[in-house]
Design a protein around this motif. Structure first.
Motif, PDB file in Angstrom:
ATOM      1  N   ARG A   1     -45.296-112.922  31.255  1.00 27.37           N
ATOM      2  CA  ARG A   1     -44.422-113.561  32.236  1.00 27.37           C
ATOM      3  C   ARG A   1     -42.971-113.567  31.775  1.00 27.37           C
ATOM      4  O   ARG A   1     -42.111-114.121  32.436  1.00 27.37           O
ATOM      5  CB  ARG A   1     -44.879-114.997  32.480  1.00 27.37           C
ATOM      6  CG  ARG A   1     -46.206-115.086  33.235  1.00 27.37           C
ATOM      7  CD  ARG A   1     -46.703-116.531  33.276  1.00 27.37           C
ATOM      8  NE  ARG A   1     -45.728-117.430  33.848  1.00 27.37           N
ATOM      9  CZ  ARG A   1     -45.627-117.684  35.147  1.00 27.37           C
ATOM     10  NH1 ARG A   1     -46.452-117.122  35.969  1.00 27.37           N
ATOM     11  NH2 ARG A   1     -44.728-118.507  35.598  1.00 27.37           N
ATOM     12  N   GLY A   2     -42.719-113.013  30.598  1.00 32.93           N
ATOM     13  CA  GLY A   2     -41.374-113.076  30.039  1.00 32.93           C
ATOM     14  C   GLY A   2     -40.379-112.260  30.852  1.00 32.93           C
ATOM     15  O   GLY A   2     -40.677-111.150  31.264  1.00 32.93           O
ATOM     16  N   VAL A   3     -39.217-112.841  31.088  1.00 29.95           N
ATOM     17  CA  VAL A   3     -38.153-112.118  31.769  1.00 29.95           C
ATOM     18  C   VAL A   3     -37.153-111.700  30.697  1.00 29.95           C
ATOM     19  O   VAL A   3     -36.544-112.549  30.071  1.00 29.95           O
ATOM     20  CB  VAL A   3     -37.448-113.015  32.812  1.00 29.95           C
ATOM     21  CG1 VAL A   3     -36.409-112.220  33.566  1.00 29.95           C
ATOM     22  CG2 VAL A   3     -38.466-113.620  33.749  1.00 29.95           C
TER      23      VAL A   3
ATOM     24  N   MET B   1     -30.705-110.074  30.133  1.00 31.94           N
ATOM     25  CA  MET B   1     -29.740-108.992  30.322  1.00 31.94           C
ATOM     26  C   MET B   1     -28.527-109.173  29.423  1.00 31.94           C
ATOM     27  O   MET B   1     -27.668-108.308  29.351  1.00 31.94           O
ATOM     28  CB  MET B   1     -29.262-108.981  31.779  1.00 31.94           C
ATOM     29  CG  MET B   1     -30.342-108.676  32.777  1.00 31.94           C
ATOM     30  SD  MET B   1     -31.132-107.106  32.457  1.00 31.94           S
ATOM     31  CE  MET B   1     -29.873-105.990  33.103  1.00 31.94           C
TER      32      MET B   1
ATOM     33  N   TYR C   1     -28.474-128.949  31.997  1.00 37.13           N
ATOM     34  CA  TYR C   1     -28.694-128.182  33.227  1.00 37.13           C
ATOM     35  C   TYR C   1     -29.173-129.111  34.328  1.00 37.13           C
ATOM     36  O   TYR C   1     -30.206-129.769  34.169  1.00 37.13           O
ATOM     37  CB  TYR C   1     -29.719-127.086  32.941  1.00 37.13           C
ATOM     38  CG  TYR C   1     -30.183-126.304  34.152  1.00 37.13           C
ATOM     39  CD1 TYR C   1     -29.333-125.423  34.798  1.00 37.13           C
ATOM     40  CD2 TYR C   1     -31.479-126.450  34.625  1.00 37.13           C
ATOM     41  CE1 TYR C   1     -29.765-124.701  35.894  1.00 37.13           C
ATOM     42  CE2 TYR C   1     -31.923-125.720  35.721  1.00 37.13           C
ATOM     43  CZ  TYR C   1     -31.057-124.850  36.350  1.00 37.13           C
ATOM     44  OH  TYR C   1     -31.488-124.142  37.432  1.00 37.13           O
TER      45      TYR C   1
ATOM     46  N   GLY D   1     -25.771-126.107  38.187  1.00 36.45           N
ATOM     47  CA  GLY D   1     -26.649-125.058  37.662  1.00 36.45           C
ATOM     48  C   GLY D   1     -26.159-123.662  37.971  1.00 36.45           C
ATOM     49  O   GLY D   1     -26.922-122.699  37.887  1.00 36.45           O
ATOM     50  N   ARG D   2     -24.885-123.524  38.308  1.00 35.56           N
ATOM     51  CA  ARG D   2     -24.360-122.228  38.726  1.00 35.56           C
ATOM     52  C   ARG D   2     -24.042-121.335  37.523  1.00 35.56           C
ATOM     53  O   ARG D   2     -24.310-120.129  37.556  1.00 35.56           O
ATOM     54  CB  ARG D   2     -23.107-122.484  39.570  1.00 35.56           C
ATOM     55  CG  ARG D   2     -22.479-121.278  40.189  1.00 35.56           C
ATOM     56  CD  ARG D   2     -23.454-120.530  41.068  1.00 35.56           C
ATOM     57  NE  ARG D   2     -22.814-119.302  41.533  1.00 35.56           N
ATOM     58  CZ  ARG D   2     -22.591-118.265  40.753  1.00 35.56           C
ATOM     59  NH1 ARG D   2     -22.965-118.296  39.503  1.00 35.56           N
ATOM     60  NH2 ARG D   2     -22.008-117.191  41.234  1.00 35.56           N
TER      61      ARG D   2
ATOM     62  N   ALA E   1     -25.545-121.479  34.728  1.00 36.05           N
ATOM     63  CA  ALA E   1     -26.843-121.077  34.176  1.00 36.05           C
ATOM     64  C   ALA E   1     -27.330-119.782  34.818  1.00 36.05           C
ATOM     65  O   ALA E   1     -27.941-118.942  34.148  1.00 36.05           O
ATOM     66  CB  ALA E   1     -27.856-122.193  34.393  1.00 36.05           C
ATOM     67  N   ILE E   2     -27.064-119.599  36.106  1.00 35.04           N
ATOM     68  CA  ILE E   2     -27.512-118.373  36.798  1.00 35.04           C
ATOM     69  C   ILE E   2     -26.757-117.163  36.246  1.00 35.04           C
ATOM     70  O   ILE E   2     -27.336-116.088  36.069  1.00 35.04           O
ATOM     71  CB  ILE E   2     -27.343-118.528  38.319  1.00 35.04           C
ATOM     72  CG1 ILE E   2     -28.391-119.517  38.832  1.00 35.04           C
ATOM     73  CG2 ILE E   2     -27.498-117.188  39.037  1.00 35.04           C
ATOM     74  CD1 ILE E   2     -28.278-119.860  40.293  1.00 35.04           C
ATOM     75  N   ASP E   3     -25.459-117.350  35.913  1.00 34.77           N
ATOM     76  CA  ASP E   3     -24.711-116.243  35.305  1.00 34.77           C
ATOM     77  C   ASP E   3     -25.302-115.854  33.945  1.00 34.77           C
ATOM     78  O   ASP E   3     -25.172-114.709  33.523  1.00 34.77           O
ATOM     79  CB  ASP E   3     -23.240-116.628  35.148  1.00 34.77           C
ATOM     80  CG  ASP E   3     -22.500-116.574  36.474  1.00 34.77           C
ATOM     81  OD1 ASP E   3     -22.996-115.892  37.389  1.00 34.77           O
ATOM     82  OD2 ASP E   3     -21.440-117.216  36.600  1.00 34.77           O
TER      83      ASP E   3
ATOM     84  N   GLY F   1     -28.432-115.918  33.414  1.00 35.85           N
ATOM     85  CA  GLY F   1     -29.788-115.431  33.666  1.00 35.85           C
ATOM     86  C   GLY F   1     -30.853-116.421  33.239  1.00 35.85           C
ATOM     87  O   GLY F   1     -31.965-116.031  32.882  1.00 35.85           O
ATOM     88  N   LEU F   2     -30.511-117.704  33.318  1.00 35.67           N
ATOM     89  CA  LEU F   2     -31.458-118.741  32.907  1.00 35.67           C
ATOM     90  C   LEU F   2     -32.650-118.781  33.869  1.00 35.67           C
ATOM     91  O   LEU F   2     -32.477-118.764  35.080  1.00 35.67           O
ATOM     92  CB  LEU F   2     -30.749-120.101  32.919  1.00 35.67           C
ATOM     93  CG  LEU F   2     -31.478-121.234  32.217  1.00 35.67           C
ATOM     94  CD1 LEU F   2     -31.129-121.230  30.734  1.00 35.67           C
ATOM     95  CD2 LEU F   2     -31.105-122.581  32.817  1.00 35.67           C
ATOM     96  N   THR F   3     -33.862-118.833  33.313  1.00 36.26           N
ATOM     97  CA  THR F   3     -35.041-118.927  34.171  1.00 36.26           C
ATOM     98  C   THR F   3     -35.637-120.318  34.148  1.00 36.26           C
ATOM     99  O   THR F   3     -36.525-120.629  34.938  1.00 36.26           O
ATOM    100  CB  THR F   3     -36.117-117.920  33.746  1.00 36.26           C
ATOM    101  OG1 THR F   3     -36.458-118.174  32.382  1.00 36.26           O
ATOM    102  CG2 THR F   3     -35.609-116.506  33.869  1.00 36.26           C
TER     103      THR F   3
END
Lengths: 150, 174
Positions: free
Chosen positions: B36-38, B41, B99, B126-127, B129-131, B133-135
């Protein structure tokens, strides 16, 4: 008994309530909203992983849905929006993996399966025993005798 | 001959597939494989530019630091807290990014489980965090002195991960 039946019927009616899509999230322009949904359905929710962000109830999926809609409203193309997410989460975020060296086997598997099946059919054909030679005159006479006896 | 070969083919396929699955299971048990690991990047790339109350990307230069995303509502973060405190005691510079967490809740969490962070930032929407690539939380990133991400750990840091992976990297990028 009637109460139970009524309850069951009511519960059946409650099915559509499972849809998590919040109308407040949708873009006012139906065409843009349709595009956002089409993009979102191609993107994997990073939390539940086997759902698209359009289907997922996870917090992160909701944030990603919002970002997709902001970018669609800003006039970005589908390709640009997906590239934006791939830059952050990698190709893993795409439910439909791109065609590249790493996915060659994946995309090639239908062709491989077809080739394997075709090969098996050809092999079975080649190994089929040859048809028996036509009957000789003596055999034909013997056959006639046997048939005449009945 | 051919027919026998064809009969054996399914067994051959099953054997190869079984061997493959066994290898996957073994590696999963050993912790070197996560289906399941992402993959991140960011590895070997510069930190995405950001500016949060408490921390900005320009602060992540000059010396290697660990950046830890956490939240008071996150149960594995509680599990991770003692490991982070040990890192702090060992003198590892650790920056925290809360977060999607209310500041009061973050502060209560830190006073209850200990505050391992040299600096604390808050990413309420949480914006940022998306940069990155936080899952999910917790996630921990190692940033080298040039602001390049060198390592990411998903989930609570374990003492085993610290000795096996983090410490060699900290020595390399010190």
């Amino acid at each position: 008994m009637r109460g139970v039946l009524a309850l069951v019927l009511w519960l059946l009616l409650a099915g559509p309530a499972f849809a998590i899509s919040d109308p407040a999230e949708a873009l006012p322009d139906p065409a843009q909203e349709a595009r956002a949904v089409a993009i979102g359905q191609q993107l994997r929710c990073l939390v539940c992983q086997n759902e698209s962000i359009e289907d997922s109830g996870a917090d992160l999926a909701r944030d990603l849905r919002r970002i997709v809609r902001q970018q669609v409203a800003a006039g970005r193309s589908n390709r640009e929006v997906i590239a934006w997410l791939v830059a952050r989460y990698g190709n893993f975020v795409r439910l439909r993996p791109p065609f590249e060296t790493g996915t060659l086997l994946l995309w090639g598997s239908p062709v491989l399966a077809l080739a394997a099946g075709g090969g098996a059919v050809l092999l079975a054909r080649r190994n089929r025993p040859a048809p028996p030679p036509p009957l000789s005159a003596a055999e034909r006479d013997r056959l006639r005798q046997l048939l005449d006896r009945t | 001959m051919n027919r026998r070969l064809l009969l054996l083919a399914p067994f051959g396929v099953a054997l190869v597939a079984g061997g493959g699955f066994l290898a996957m299971l073994r590696r999963e048990q050993a912790g070197t494989f996560d289906p399941r690991g992402v993959p991140s990047m960011l590895i070997d790339r510069p930190v995405p530019p950001f500016s949060l109350p408490g921390l900005a990307s320009s602060d992540l230069r000059g010396r290697p630091v660990l950046v830890n995303f956490f939240a008071s509502w996150c149960v594995p973060c509680v599990e991770e807290a003692p490991v982070l405190m040990d890192l702090r005691r060992a003198g590892v510079p650790l920056y925290g990014i809360a977060y999607k967490d209310k500041p009061e809740a973050t502060d209560a969490f830190l006073s209850r489980h200990g505050d391992p962070y040299a600096r604390l930032a808050r990413d309420l929407p949480g914006r940022v965090a998306i940069d990155w690539g936080l899952t999910g939380v917790p996630e921990t990133y190692l940033i080298d002195r040039d602001g390049i991400v060198r390592w990411r750990w998903v989930g609570p840091l374990t003492p085993e991960a610290v000795t096996a992976e983090l410490q060699p990297l900290l020595r390399r990028y010190a």
